[in-house]
Design an enzyme around this catalytic site. Structure first.
Site, PDB file in Angstrom:
ATOM      1  N   GLY A  61     122.211  12.772 120.553  1.00 23.05           N
ATOM      2  CA  GLY A  61     123.356  12.033 121.050  1.00 23.05           C
ATOM      3  C   GLY A  61     122.878  10.992 122.038  1.00 23.05           C
ATOM      4  O   GLY A  61     121.771  10.469 121.920  1.00 23.05           O
ATOM      5  N   CYS A  62     123.685  10.726 123.030  1.00 22.15           N
ATOM      6  CA  CYS A  62     123.339   9.724 124.046  1.00 22.15           C
ATOM      7  C   CYS A  62     122.010  10.084 124.705  1.00 22.15           C
ATOM      8  O   CYS A  62     121.846  11.199 125.204  1.00 22.15           O
ATOM      9  CB  CYS A  62     124.442   9.662 125.092  1.00 22.15           C
ATOM     10  SG  CYS A  62     124.079   8.546 126.452  1.00 22.15           S
ATOM     11  N   PHE A  63     121.082   9.146 124.715  1.00 20.53           N
ATOM     12  CA  PHE A  63     119.764   9.464 125.272  1.00 20.53           C
ATOM     13  C   PHE A  63     119.798   9.722 126.764  1.00 20.53           C
ATOM     14  O   PHE A  63     118.919  10.392 127.303  1.00 20.53           O
ATOM     15  CB  PHE A  63     118.686   8.453 124.898  1.00 20.53           C
ATOM     16  CG  PHE A  63     119.013   6.990 125.034  1.00 20.53           C
ATOM     17  CD1 PHE A  63     119.802   6.474 126.032  1.00 20.53           C
ATOM     18  CD2 PHE A  63     118.496   6.102 124.100  1.00 20.53           C
ATOM     19  CE1 PHE A  63     120.077   5.120 126.143  1.00 20.53           C
ATOM     20  CE2 PHE A  63     118.745   4.739 124.187  1.00 20.53           C
ATOM     21  CZ  PHE A  63     119.537   4.248 125.223  1.00 20.53           C
ATOM     22  N   TRP A  64     120.805   9.242 127.467  1.00 14.76           N
ATOM     23  CA  TRP A  64     120.902   9.523 128.896  1.00 14.76           C
ATOM     24  C   TRP A  64     120.909  11.021 129.165  1.00 14.76           C
ATOM     25  O   TRP A  64     120.295  11.501 130.101  1.00 14.76           O
ATOM     26  CB  TRP A  64     122.172   8.934 129.495  1.00 14.76           C
ATOM     27  CG  TRP A  64     122.298   7.458 129.494  1.00 14.76           C
ATOM     28  CD1 TRP A  64     121.309   6.524 129.294  1.00 14.76           C
ATOM     29  CD2 TRP A  64     123.496   6.727 129.717  1.00 14.76           C
ATOM     30  NE1 TRP A  64     121.832   5.259 129.384  1.00 14.76           N
ATOM     31  CE2 TRP A  64     123.173   5.354 129.639  1.00 14.76           C
ATOM     32  CE3 TRP A  64     124.806   7.093 129.977  1.00 14.76           C
ATOM     33  CZ2 TRP A  64     124.126   4.356 129.821  1.00 14.76           C
ATOM     34  CZ3 TRP A  64     125.749   6.096 130.153  1.00 14.76           C
ATOM     35  CH2 TRP A  64     125.411   4.745 130.074  1.00 14.76           C
TER      36      TRP A  64
END
Length: 170
Positions: free
Chosen positions: A9-12
């Site tokens: 998902g979101c790499f953050w």
């Protein structure tokens, strides 16, 4: 040093589970798997480039094994969601383990089989195990985003539903 690459998902949200562990030397947010050379975030977020948002981890296998990385990876994701992760929808947010060696491929397949056999989830496990392809570093403002913009990161993570899912299912 060796490298590992994970899409979740979101790499953050995929940086913090791996940071500050002995043997982890670098975690870089970026893109892989698509048909566009040197993609930008603006291009990837459209879902039309074929890229995944990923983290590339450089680690010392004598201090931190690939198997330990995999143990940390699985509980960060919903491995049954083929359409993205949590509030982040689209092909760029799919889950995948990208392997660099045959040993990594076999370890990833074994852990995927373990998650499947556990029957923790009633839906099929759709996380892909794929060969690593060219990695493109994301723009600098994405690197260590949780440190650069802690308030926004915390709000985004809370709204995403990721933590509630992790607590309920893992």
């Amino acid at each position: 040093m060796e490298q590992a690459m994970f899409a979740g998902g979101c790499f953050w949200c995929m940086v913090t589970p791996f940071e500050e562990l002995p043997g982890i030397h670098e975690i870089v947010s970026g893109y892989t798997g698509g048909q566009t050379d040197n993609p930008t975030y603006e291009e990837v977020k459209t879902g039309t480039t074929g890229h995944y948002e990923v983290v590339q981890i450089t680690y010392d296998p004598a201090l931190f094994s690939y198997e330990k990385l995999l143990e940390l990876y699985w509980p960060q994701i919903d491995p049954t969601d083929a359409g993205g992760q949590f509030q982040d929808r689209g092909s760029q947010y799919r889950t995948a383990i990208f392997y660099y060696t045959e040993e990594q491929r076999l370890a990833a397949l074994a852990t995927k089989a373990g998650v499947t056999i556990s029957r923790r989830f009633s839906s099929p496990i759709v996380t892909e195990i794929l060969p690593a392809t060219t990695f493109y570093r994301a723009e600098e403002y994405h690197q260590d985003y949780h440190k650069k913009s802690p308030k926004h990161y915390k709000e985004d993570r809370e709204q995403s539903g990721r933590d509630a899912f992790i607590e309920k299912n893992w």
